[in-house]
Design an enzyme around this catalytic site. Structure first.
Site, PDB file in Angstrom:
ATOM      1  N   ASP A 235      -7.978  -4.533  -0.427  1.00 31.01           N
ATOM      2  CA  ASP A 235      -8.528  -5.042  -1.685  1.00 31.01           C
ATOM      3  C   ASP A 235      -8.399  -6.551  -1.812  1.00 31.01           C
ATOM      4  OD1 ASP A 235      -9.409  -2.636  -2.959  1.00 31.01           O
ATOM      5  OD2 ASP A 235      -7.308  -2.064  -2.935  1.00 31.01           O
TER       6      ASP A 235
ATOM      7  N   HIS B 205       0.851  -1.191   0.000  1.00 33.25           N
ATOM      8  CA  HIS B 205       0.000   0.000   0.000  1.00 33.25           C
ATOM      9  C   HIS B 205       0.882   1.235   0.000  1.00 33.25           C
ATOM     10  CE1 HIS B 205      -3.120   2.874   1.136  1.00 33.25           C
ATOM     11  NE2 HIS B 205      -3.976   1.968   0.716  1.00 33.25           N
TER      12      HIS B 205
HETATM   13  N1  ACO Z   1       4.057  -7.400  -5.417  1.00 38.31           N
HETATM   14  C1  ACO Z   1       5.388  -7.577  -5.560  1.00 38.31           C
HETATM   15  N2  ACO Z   1       6.298  -6.622  -5.299  1.00 38.31           N
HETATM   16  C2  ACO Z   1       5.847  -5.437  -4.868  1.00 38.31           C
HETATM   17  C3  ACO Z   1       4.479  -5.194  -4.697  1.00 38.31           C
HETATM   18  C4  ACO Z   1       3.567  -6.244  -4.977  1.00 38.31           C
HETATM   19  N3  ACO Z   1       2.269  -6.061  -4.803  1.00 38.31           N
HETATM   20  N4  ACO Z   1       4.313  -3.922  -4.249  1.00 38.31           N
HETATM   21  C5  ACO Z   1       5.539  -3.405  -4.158  1.00 38.31           C
HETATM   22  N5  ACO Z   1       6.463  -4.315  -4.527  1.00 38.31           N
HETATM   23  C6  ACO Z   1       7.911  -4.161  -4.474  1.00 38.31           C
HETATM   24  C7  ACO Z   1       8.427  -3.282  -5.606  1.00 38.31           C
HETATM   25  O1  ACO Z   1       8.739  -4.051  -6.729  1.00 38.31           O
HETATM   26  C8  ACO Z   1       9.616  -2.641  -4.954  1.00 38.31           C
HETATM   27  O2  ACO Z   1      10.639  -3.595  -4.931  1.00 38.31           O
HETATM   28  P1  ACO Z   1      12.192  -3.121  -5.087  1.00 38.31           P
HETATM   29  O3  ACO Z   1      12.468  -2.293  -3.871  1.00 38.31           O
HETATM   30  O4  ACO Z   1      12.970  -4.393  -5.153  1.00 38.31           O
HETATM   31  O5  ACO Z   1      12.250  -2.317  -6.360  1.00 38.31           O
HETATM   32  C9  ACO Z   1       9.177  -2.412  -3.511  1.00 38.31           C
HETATM   33  O6  ACO Z   1       8.212  -3.437  -3.273  1.00 38.31           O
HETATM   34  C10 ACO Z   1       8.565  -1.054  -3.254  1.00 38.31           C
HETATM   35  O7  ACO Z   1       7.560  -0.830  -4.234  1.00 38.31           O
HETATM   36  P2  ACO Z   1       6.930   0.586  -4.591  1.00 38.31           P
HETATM   37  O8  ACO Z   1       6.307   0.530  -5.940  1.00 38.31           O
HETATM   38  O9  ACO Z   1       7.932   1.675  -4.329  1.00 38.31           O
HETATM   39  O10 ACO Z   1       5.810   0.708  -3.499  1.00 38.31           O
HETATM   40  P3  ACO Z   1       4.678   1.768  -3.544  1.00 38.31           P
HETATM   41  O11 ACO Z   1       4.409   2.165  -2.162  1.00 38.31           O
HETATM   42  O12 ACO Z   1       4.971   2.855  -4.484  1.00 38.31           O
HETATM   43  O13 ACO Z   1       3.458   0.945  -4.158  1.00 38.31           O
HETATM   44  C11 ACO Z   1       1.384  -0.087  -4.447  1.00 38.31           C
HETATM   45  C12 ACO Z   1       2.283   0.727  -3.499  1.00 38.31           C
HETATM   46  C13 ACO Z   1       1.150   0.708  -5.746  1.00 38.31           C
HETATM   47  C14 ACO Z   1       0.055  -0.311  -3.751  1.00 38.31           C
HETATM   48  C15 ACO Z   1       2.093  -1.452  -4.743  1.00 38.31           C
HETATM   49  O14 ACO Z   1       2.362  -2.123  -3.539  1.00 38.31           O
HETATM   50  C16 ACO Z   1       1.281  -2.326  -5.693  1.00 38.31           C
HETATM   51  O15 ACO Z   1       1.389  -2.165  -6.900  1.00 38.31           O
HETATM   52  N6  ACO Z   1       0.467  -3.268  -5.142  1.00 38.31           N
HETATM   53  C17 ACO Z   1      -0.362  -4.133  -5.955  1.00 38.31           C
HETATM   54  C18 ACO Z   1      -1.608  -3.408  -6.427  1.00 38.31           C
HETATM   55  C19 ACO Z   1      -2.607  -3.186  -5.320  1.00 38.31           C
HETATM   56  O16 ACO Z   1      -2.925  -4.083  -4.536  1.00 38.31           O
HETATM   57  N7  ACO Z   1      -3.135  -1.947  -5.251  1.00 38.31           N
HETATM   58  C20 ACO Z   1      -4.153  -1.577  -4.251  1.00 38.31           C
HETATM   59  C21 ACO Z   1      -3.604  -0.641  -3.231  1.00 38.31           C
HETATM   60  S1  ACO Z   1      -4.785  -0.353  -1.993  1.00 38.31           S
HETATM   61  C22 ACO Z   1      -5.843   0.771  -2.579  1.00 38.31           C
HETATM   62  O17 ACO Z   1      -5.610   1.456  -3.514  1.00 38.31           O
HETATM   63  C23 ACO Z   1      -7.190   0.939  -1.843  1.00 38.31           C
END
Ligand code: ACO
Length: 428
Positions: free
Chosen positions: A363, A306
């Site tokens: 979610d 998140h």
């Molecule tokens: N699966 C695998 N790896 C992930 C995931 C995931 N769901 N989320 C983040 N990571 C990893 C990234 O690849 C990154 O790895 P690295 O450091 O090796 O490069 C690290 O974790 C940090 O990721 P960011 O993209 O910087 O995290 P951010 O806080 O920007 O992203 C987000 C948050 C967009 C929610 C992300 O976790 C994601 O895409 N999740 C899946 C989609 C999802 O469930 N969205 C709903 C969010 S809740 C809502 O909107 C109500």
């Protein structure tokens, strides 16, 4: 303690006040920056911009805190109903028993939609997306509610809010019935909010659908947990539209459109699509997880992580418990739910996810709950909208009630052509 922020620009220093929120959050008030310096701030996507002062919802992402009007979400989930929470979110305090009864009666009296509005449903093709229907019908509804366009007093506001919250549920269920070619079901006066929605969705004229208390409770929780989440994309859209003086219905219809986008309201849909993909591909969960973890992989575990909640999502904790209870009572036999359980276990143990603090988010569990209830995939975002309406109304009200409110009008950095001469068509 009062702070000031000093900015040095072109050899001159300028002081700006620092505003402190009630939870000690600090913000630099730069509203006079352009007048005093000629500069504006640039913050693509508003990630670092407080667009308003609001007293509705407080979030602390690091500590996993979510409170509506100061009350922790865990307490509301334990003791409140969606209707009571909606009142709290809009009016800023828990209703007295009389206020609760009055609001509840208003919701019941207003749950039917005008008979002529039923004709509007006929105008949509059978495969129309229910979010398109929902936003169009909220606007269409306003044509039948001329008295609600100018809200001058609290009674009219309560009537307008009750109509909108109640009828959104009827429209949502009706859009589903239209899409599957079944007759629209009238709401029942003896059912509570969540139960009535399930009745309008799943009853047919010769057979009433009776949800178990666990299913009705899980839906209630889903709605409570989605009631507000401060300045997200759809809520900011509602405030933007409201700031022009637009009425409550038009502003909330705009909120529905913003929520429709897959980056906002579509994450629980993506969870089910991912589970379906794993099932159809014949891959096992461990294989899918290693693909997600592979270097340069663009795959993500949907429903994990998140942007704001970095330790845990407090809503996910509550919904997980509700989904476990609901599924235990339902004896559902669904391979996607088995995959979901396995995925949750693998990810919670795997250092990749643990180190990055990637926990299942709201979610993940809402996708599971809605699927187990039998809600079709294209209705998931509509369910989110139903839950979010009180938050949109509360934000609309903050703008409407503020005598100092100004139309929202951000600025931009122009990066296009410098002055050009018009070239006549025959010389191009
Ligand atoms: N699966 C695998 N790896 C992930 C995931 C995931 N769901 N989320 C983040 N990571 C990893 C990234 O690849 C990154 O790895 P690295 O450091 O090796 O490069 C690290 O974790 C940090 O990721 P960011 O993209 O910087 O995290 P951010 O806080 O920007 O992203 C987000 C948050 C967009 C929610 C992300 O976790 C994601 O895409 N999740 C899946 C989609 C999802 O469930 N969205 C709903 C969010 S809740 C809502 O909107 C109500």
């Amino acid at each position: 303690m009062s702070h000031t922020c000093r900015i040095e620009l072109d050899g001159q220093s300028h002081d700006f006040p620092v505003v402190e929120g009630t939870e000690n959050e600090l913000a630099i008030d730069i509203s006079a920056l352009r007048d005093r310096t000629g500069y504006i701030t640039l913050d693509d996507g508003y990630g670092n911009t407080g667009s308003c002062k609001s007293s509705i919802t407080y979030i602390d992402g690091d500590q996993g805190i979510l409170r509506y009007r100061g009350i922790p979400i865990e307490q509301l989930a334990e003791s409140s109903s969606f209707v009571e929470t909606a009142w709290l979110v809009i009016w800023g305090r828990l209703p007295t028993p009389e206020e609760h009864d009055r609001f509840s009666t208003r919701l019941t009296r207003n749950q039917m939609i005008h008979e002529s509005l039923r004709n509007h449903f006929e105008g949509f093709p059978p495969n129309a997306h229910p979010m398109a229907i929902l936003s169009a019908m909220i606007n269409a509804m306003s044509c039948y509610e001329p008295g609600m366009m100018e809200i001058e007093d609290e009674t009219t506001l309560e009537q307008a809010a009750a109509r909108l919250i109640s009828k959104v549920r009827t429209i949502a269920a009706a859009s589903y019935k239209m899409s599957v070619g079944q007759p629209l079901m009238y709401p029942r006066a003896d059912y509570k909010y969540a139960q009535n929605f399930l009745h309008m969705m799943f009853s047919i004229p010769y057979k009433d659908y009776e949800p178990t208390p666990e299913v009705a409770r899980a839906l209630n929780l889903f709605l409570i947990l989605h009631a507000d989440h401060e300045q997200n994309c759809s809520t900011s859209t509602v405030r933007m539209v409201a700031s022009s003086g637009a009425n409550m219905y038009a502003s909330c219809a705009a909120g529905v459109c913003a929520l429709w986008g897959p980056l906002h309201g579509g994450a629980n849909v993506a969870v089910i699509e991912m589970l379906e993909f794993i099932r159809q591909s014949g891959m096992n969960v461990a294989e899918y997880v290693s693909r997600v973890k592979a270097k340069d992989s663009k795959l993500r575990l949907m429903g994990f992580g998140h942007r704001v909640y970095k330790n845990f999502d407090p809503r996910a904790k509550i919904l997980k418990e509700a989904s476990d209870k609901m599924l235990a009572g339902m004896k559902v036999n669904d391979p996607l739910l088995d995959i979901a359980r396995e995925l949750e276990e693998v990810a919670l143990r795997d250092p990749y996810f643990v180190e990055r603090k990637l926990y299942p988010n709201v979610d993940f569990y809402s996708g599971i709950i809605l699927r187990a209830m039998g809600i079709p995939l294209n209705m998931f975002t509509v369910m989110f909208a139903m839950g979010r309406v009180p938050g949109w109304i509360a934000n609309w009200k903050e703008i409407h009630d503020d005598p100092k409110s100004r139309i929202y009008r951000p600025r931009q950095m122009y990066m296009g052509n410098t002055i050009q001469d018009y070239v006549p068509r025959d010389l191009r």
